[in-house]
Write an enzyme that holds these catalytic residues in place. Sequence first.
Site, PDB file in Angstrom:
ATOM      1  N   LYS A 166       2.686   9.800   8.269  1.00  0.00           N
ATOM      2  CA  LYS A 166       2.007   9.295   9.464  1.00  0.00           C
ATOM      3  C   LYS A 166       2.667   9.775  10.775  1.00  0.00           C
ATOM      4  O   LYS A 166       2.507  10.917  11.142  1.00  0.00           O
ATOM      5  CB  LYS A 166       1.892   7.769   9.401  1.00  0.00           C
ATOM      6  CG  LYS A 166       0.916   7.318   8.292  1.00  0.00           C
ATOM      7  CD  LYS A 166       0.273   5.980   8.527  1.00  0.00           C
ATOM      8  CE  LYS A 166      -0.898   5.779   7.580  1.00  0.00           C
ATOM      9  NZ  LYS A 166      -0.670   4.809   6.514  1.00  0.00           N
ATOM     10  N   ASP A 221       9.063   2.619   1.302  1.00  0.00           N
ATOM     11  CA  ASP A 221       7.917   3.356   1.808  1.00  0.00           C
ATOM     12  C   ASP A 221       7.829   3.077   3.305  1.00  0.00           C
ATOM     13  O   ASP A 221       7.364   2.015   3.720  1.00  0.00           O
ATOM     14  CB  ASP A 221       6.657   2.903   1.076  1.00  0.00           C
ATOM     15  CG  ASP A 221       5.396   3.578   1.623  1.00  0.00           C
ATOM     16  OD1 ASP A 221       5.464   4.186   2.706  1.00  0.00           O
ATOM     17  OD2 ASP A 221       4.348   3.460   0.960  1.00  0.00           O
ATOM     18  N   PHE A 244       0.849  -1.195   0.000  1.00  0.00           N
ATOM     19  CA  PHE A 244       0.000   0.000   0.000  1.00  0.00           C
ATOM     20  C   PHE A 244       0.880   1.239   0.000  1.00  0.00           C
ATOM     21  O   PHE A 244       1.791   1.350   0.807  1.00  0.00           O
ATOM     22  CB  PHE A 244      -0.925   0.023   1.228  1.00  0.00           C
ATOM     23  CG  PHE A 244      -1.879   1.190   1.211  1.00  0.00           C
ATOM     24  CD1 PHE A 244      -3.007   1.164   0.405  1.00  0.00           C
ATOM     25  CD2 PHE A 244      -1.623   2.329   1.964  1.00  0.00           C
ATOM     26  CE1 PHE A 244      -3.874   2.259   0.362  1.00  0.00           C
ATOM     27  CE2 PHE A 244      -2.483   3.418   1.927  1.00  0.00           C
ATOM     28  CZ  PHE A 244      -3.617   3.379   1.129  1.00  0.00           C
TER      29      PHE A 244
END
Length: 402
Positions: A250, A221, A136
Amino acid sequence: MNVTRATFDEVMVPNYNPAAMVPVRGEGSRVWDQDGAEYIDFAGGIAVNVLGHCHPELVNALTEQGNKLWHLSNVFTNEPALRLASKLTDATFADRVYFANSGAEANEAALKLARRWALDKFGEEKNQIIAFNKGFHGRTFFTVTVGGQSAYSDGFGPKPGAVDHCEYNNLEAFEKLISDKTCAVMMEPLQGEGGIISPDPDFVKGVRELCDKHNALLIFDEVQSGVGRTGHLYAYMGLGVTPDILTSAKSLGGGFPIGAMLTTTAIAEHLKPGTHGSTYGGNPLACAVAEKALDIVNTREVLSGVEAKEALYRELLGKINDKYNVFEEIRGKGMLLGCALNKEYEGRARDFLVASANEHLMVLVAGANVVRFAPSLIIPDEDIREGLARFERAVAAVVEAK
Ligand SMILES: *Cc1c(COP(=O)(O)O)cnc(C)c1O
């Protein structure tokens, strides 16, 4: 003006289906809803609230900067952005930083940079991007296409091209796919949304070697795995494999929106003035909060605390499982843990989430089979114990309802 959960269905686009209660206040790892009911937060805003809710030092950083300067655009630089970039480059392999507002934007920048780099250095033919099934990387059209779940990328018409996928932790399949036409490989060094899947260290080393062999950039990532979550500042540090580009978001802002792309000077050169940009990226408010969050997280005290807290989670979850036999495995690392359901409870992660909410505990799922915890890195041990006592009651309720 009185607003409730019902208002959501009247005024919001229906792409989300939020919980029945509406949170209004948070402190540490506890949250209160409109009725004053209290919840323990094991979700951490989906791996975002790295120091819990309203950490006093983050509130201070935000209000201090809020009284000074909010926004300038990238026509000007600003002190918080320059300090944050200096601290990020000091702490990692990287020499250069690009700031964005989210994980998807940081990844979008990484992918565009990789394409530029390959075009400048090798020509048009070198444009393939390889990523992994279940990966993702965000929801822009480029990043969702690179992500490995077609459920998220289908249904929007023609996709950006030259993107291929293969199985995670399968070096043989990867070796068959990579070639001199590969421009970049994007991977999570611990798959989050895909089900909390740890990489096999030999697989990661093999991917790095094959990238080197074929002159392809390796992009990690670390939007979910970064900023202390695994007990290392970034997960790559625990794997002994260094990427060419790393993305962070995040937890980086501790709850304030920010994203960052980190790379080396030689690669960064290919994003010349005017090639990419963002109105808000690197704004003083976000950078001031992120600077403080990084200062606090990147300490021995917090990072080794993550390891100790993981051990406590594993011990108590093991006891719950001895009693109820619902998990096949507890996996993940640090404060990014997944309870993978066994065959008998296959596909029922959501039932555990709903049962936990009924016990006033906030948890996440990662796919249909995994209950995910991504709490604050400094969640007090007593909140872990009380939260898992609530989780045990939730597990009991699911087992009894069967
Ligand atoms: C959440 C996530 C993203 C997307 O971040 P946004 O801030 O939602 O755009 C990208 N990559 C990974 C690994 C993520 O977990």
